[in-house]
Each structure stands twice: as C-alpha cells, then as structure tokens.
Design a protein around this motif. Structure first.
Motif, PDB file in Angstrom:
ATOM      1  N   GLN A  78      38.585   1.521   8.178  1.00  0.00           N
ATOM      2  CA  GLN A  78      37.650   0.684   8.929  1.00  0.00           C
ATOM      3  C   GLN A  78      37.777   1.008  10.410  1.00  0.00           C
ATOM      4  O   GLN A  78      38.881   1.129  10.941  1.00  0.00           O
ATOM      5  CB  GLN A  78      37.944  -0.798   8.690  1.00  0.00           C
ATOM      6  CG  GLN A  78      36.866  -1.700   9.266  1.00  0.00           C
ATOM      7  CD  GLN A  78      36.960  -3.119   8.738  1.00  0.00           C
ATOM      8  OE1 GLN A  78      37.529  -3.361   7.680  1.00  0.00           O
ATOM      9  NE2 GLN A  78      36.390  -4.049   9.484  1.00  0.00           N
ATOM     10  N   ASP A  80      35.984   0.484  14.572  1.00  0.00           N
ATOM     11  CA  ASP A  80      35.147  -0.339  15.444  1.00  0.00           C
ATOM     12  C   ASP A  80      33.896   0.415  15.859  1.00  0.00           C
ATOM     13  O   ASP A  80      32.884  -0.192  16.198  1.00  0.00           O
ATOM     14  CB  ASP A  80      35.924  -0.752  16.697  1.00  0.00           C
ATOM     15  CG  ASP A  80      37.129  -1.616  16.351  1.00  0.00           C
ATOM     16  OD1 ASP A  80      38.205  -1.349  16.894  1.00  0.00           O
ATOM     17  OD2 ASP A  80      36.994  -2.532  15.525  1.00  0.00           O
ATOM     18  N   GLU A 107      30.294   1.648   8.155  1.00  0.00           N
ATOM     19  CA  GLU A 107      30.546   1.086   9.493  1.00  0.00           C
ATOM     20  C   GLU A 107      29.626  -0.102   9.760  1.00  0.00           C
ATOM     21  O   GLU A 107      30.053  -1.137  10.267  1.00  0.00           O
ATOM     22  CB  GLU A 107      30.338   2.164  10.544  1.00  0.00           C
ATOM     23  CG  GLU A 107      30.598   1.717  11.957  1.00  0.00           C
ATOM     24  CD  GLU A 107      32.062   1.440  12.245  1.00  0.00           C
ATOM     25  OE1 GLU A 107      32.354   0.879  13.315  1.00  0.00           O
ATOM     26  OE2 GLU A 107      32.924   1.748  11.406  1.00  0.00           O
ATOM     27  N   LEU A 108      28.354   0.050   9.438  1.00  0.00           N
ATOM     28  CA  LEU A 108      27.399  -1.038   9.660  1.00  0.00           C
ATOM     29  C   LEU A 108      27.654  -2.209   8.712  1.00  0.00           C
ATOM     30  O   LEU A 108      27.523  -3.364   9.107  1.00  0.00           O
ATOM     31  CB  LEU A 108      25.971  -0.508   9.524  1.00  0.00           C
ATOM     32  CG  LEU A 108      25.563   0.497  10.612  1.00  0.00           C
ATOM     33  CD1 LEU A 108      24.211   1.111  10.302  1.00  0.00           C
ATOM     34  CD2 LEU A 108      25.572  -0.153  11.990  1.00  0.00           C
ATOM     35  N   GLU A 109      28.038  -1.916   7.480  1.00  0.00           N
ATOM     36  CA  GLU A 109      28.372  -2.984   6.533  1.00  0.00           C
ATOM     37  C   GLU A 109      29.548  -3.809   7.044  1.00  0.00           C
ATOM     38  O   GLU A 109      29.626  -5.017   6.802  1.00  0.00           O
ATOM     39  CB  GLU A 109      28.733  -2.395   5.164  1.00  0.00           C
ATOM     40  CG  GLU A 109      27.550  -1.849   4.382  1.00  0.00           C
ATOM     41  CD  GLU A 109      27.994  -1.074   3.143  1.00  0.00           C
ATOM     42  OE1 GLU A 109      29.163  -1.245   2.715  1.00  0.00           O
ATOM     43  OE2 GLU A 109      27.177  -0.299   2.621  1.00  0.00           O
ATOM     44  N   ASN A 110      30.471  -3.149   7.753  1.00  0.00           N
ATOM     45  CA  ASN A 110      31.664  -3.819   8.271  1.00  0.00           C
ATOM     46  C   ASN A 110      31.473  -4.394   9.670  1.00  0.00           C
ATOM     47  O   ASN A 110      32.440  -4.728  10.352  1.00  0.00           O
ATOM     48  CB  ASN A 110      32.854  -2.844   8.280  1.00  0.00           C
ATOM     49  CG  ASN A 110      33.326  -2.505   6.894  1.00  0.00           C
ATOM     50  OD1 ASN A 110      33.190  -3.295   5.965  1.00  0.00           O
ATOM     51  ND2 ASN A 110      33.890  -1.316   6.730  1.00  0.00           N
ATOM     52  N   GLN A 111      30.202  -4.505  10.109  1.00  0.00           N
ATOM     53  CA  GLN A 111      29.862  -5.049  11.429  1.00  0.00           C
ATOM     54  C   GLN A 111      30.442  -4.235  12.580  1.00  0.00           C
ATOM     55  O   GLN A 111      30.751  -4.762  13.649  1.00  0.00           O
ATOM     56  CB  GLN A 111      30.316  -6.514  11.573  1.00  0.00           C
ATOM     57  CG  GLN A 111      29.412  -7.520  10.888  1.00  0.00           C
ATOM     58  CD  GLN A 111      29.642  -7.577   9.393  1.00  0.00           C
ATOM     59  OE1 GLN A 111      30.769  -7.737   8.949  1.00  0.00           O
ATOM     60  NE2 GLN A 111      28.576  -7.447   8.626  1.00  0.00           N
ATOM     61  N   GLY A 112      30.574  -2.934  12.379  1.00  0.00           N
ATOM     62  CA  GLY A 112      31.008  -2.040  13.444  1.00  0.00           C
ATOM     63  C   GLY A 112      29.819  -1.519  14.226  1.00  0.00           C
ATOM     64  O   GLY A 112      28.667  -1.907  13.974  1.00  0.00           O
ATOM     65  N   VAL A 113      30.086  -0.633  15.167  1.00  0.00           N
ATOM     66  CA  VAL A 113      29.055  -0.042  16.009  1.00  0.00           C
ATOM     67  C   VAL A 113      28.868   1.427  15.609  1.00  0.00           C
ATOM     68  O   VAL A 113      29.849   2.132  15.372  1.00  0.00           O
ATOM     69  CB  VAL A 113      29.446  -0.119  17.503  1.00  0.00           C
ATOM     70  CG1 VAL A 113      28.420   0.581  18.382  1.00  0.00           C
ATOM     71  CG2 VAL A 113      29.621  -1.572  17.928  1.00  0.00           C
ATOM     72  N   GLY A 159      20.687  -3.797  18.016  1.00  0.00           N
ATOM     73  CA  GLY A 159      21.710  -4.373  17.152  1.00  0.00           C
ATOM     74  C   GLY A 159      23.011  -3.591  17.300  1.00  0.00           C
ATOM     75  O   GLY A 159      23.503  -3.370  18.404  1.00  0.00           O
ATOM     76  N   ALA A 160      23.538  -3.132  16.173  1.00  0.00           N
ATOM     77  CA  ALA A 160      24.812  -2.403  16.169  1.00  0.00           C
ATOM     78  C   ALA A 160      24.620  -0.895  16.323  1.00  0.00           C
ATOM     79  O   ALA A 160      25.590  -0.148  16.240  1.00  0.00           O
ATOM     80  CB  ALA A 160      25.569  -2.696  14.883  1.00  0.00           C
TER      81      ALA A 160
END
Length: 198
Positions: A78, A80, A107-113, A159-160
C-alpha cells in the motif's frame, strides 16, 4: 530506506519508470527533479517497468536511473502515492503493463493519490481510471485518450488523480504532490530553499 533524516516526514510512495526514447531534459525534469523535491521530505521507492525486468532505466541519450525494484514486486503493498512520468516509449510501456494497471487501480481503491505527467495520462486511460475525471497531458496526447475531460491546464487536480502537461511543470507538480500528501508546509519550505514560488 527506513529513515531519511530526523526532520523528514516518512511516507510511502512509488514512481514507476519505463524505458524512454525521449530527450534527456524530459527524463530529468519529469523524473529526477520531482524525485529530488520529494525525497527532501518523503521516503520514495522507484520501480521499473521493462521488458526484460531489468532495474536500470535508460533515456534515449543514455541517462540512467536505477530503480529500487520491479513493478511486479510492488503488488500487494500500500502506497500514499503512485507517480507515472511521461516520455515515449516509456508511456506506451506503462500503458501495456498489467502490473501498472493493477497498481494504479489498487492505489485509488485504497484512497491513495495517482499522478501522471506529460504523455503518461495515456497509461492512466489504459488502466481505466479516467472516466469522469478532468486531466491534462502533453498537447496532442489527448487524442490517444478515450475517457475523461481534457482541460489543457498546466496541472489538473481531479479528486485523487493529479496530472501535469509536461516537463515545464515538473517542479510545480512535485510541490502539488507534496501538498496532496498533506505536506504543504514542507513543500513551501523546500520551494523557498530552491528559490521557487509555491
């Protein structure tokens, strides 16, 4: 790489590199400058996406960046931030890589950038993440992108997903990525030390 300096803020991020046939300036500005600005503040990992699985990534003028690992080795971790530099055929290699597609989506599923500069938003489109997203890229590359809304901005934040139009915005984008990681104060401090506005 567990520590950078005692003043640093540790965060995980990954930069995906592929072989370029692009000018060295693009290689340096899209990759090393951003990496340099980030590593003044954050812990960074670079991963290669090459046909033979080699770690050195070579520009068309022979500039070499040695990746820390292979993209396949990053699956299941995982981060950032996942960053894709542009250039050709590096972007095409990123776009064809299932590992890259998986990393970007995870990455996007895990709310990363997720960030991409120059031609690299082509790889974001290949990963299927630009639907309903505003993006920018190197002028003309938008013709190879089927989804999303092209804005032509220097840097586009949607968004991200953060995209940049080309090598001239690499430093500016580095600071925007630090801001996205919650490090705006550090970004401003680094920018001042580099005699740059932020």
């Amino acid at each position: 790489g567990e520590k950078v300096t005692e003043e640093s803020v540790i965060t995980d991020n990954i930069t995906l590199f592929a072989h370029w046939k692009h000018d060295t300036f693009i290689f340096n500005e899209n990759s090393t400058l951003l990496y340099d600005a980030q590593t003044k503040t954050v812990y960074g990992l670079s991963a290669s996406v090459t046909e033979d699985g080699s770690l050195p990534v070579i520009s068309s003028h022979g500039a070499c960046m040695l990746a820390d690992t292979r993209a396949a080795s990053c699956l299941g971790q995982q981060y950032d931030l996942v960053y894709l530099p542009g250039g050709m055929p590096g972007t095409a290699n990123l776009a064809l890589s299932q590992d890259v597609k998986n990393l970007v989506n995870k990455e996007l599923e895990n709310q990363g950038v997720v960030a991409a500069i120059c031609a690299a938003p082509i790889a974001l489109d290949a990963a299927g993440v630009l639907d309903g997203v505003k993006y920018t890229c190197y002028p003309g590359c938008e013709k190879q992108i089927s989804n999303g809304e092209y804005t032509g901005a220097r840097i586009q934040i949607s968004g991200a997903i953060i995209t940049g139009c080309g090598p001239g915005v690499a430093a500016e984008m580095a600071f925007e990525l630090l801001r996205a990681l919650g490090l705006a104060d550090k970004a401003a401090s680094i920018a001042a030390s580099m005699q740059m506005k932020f």
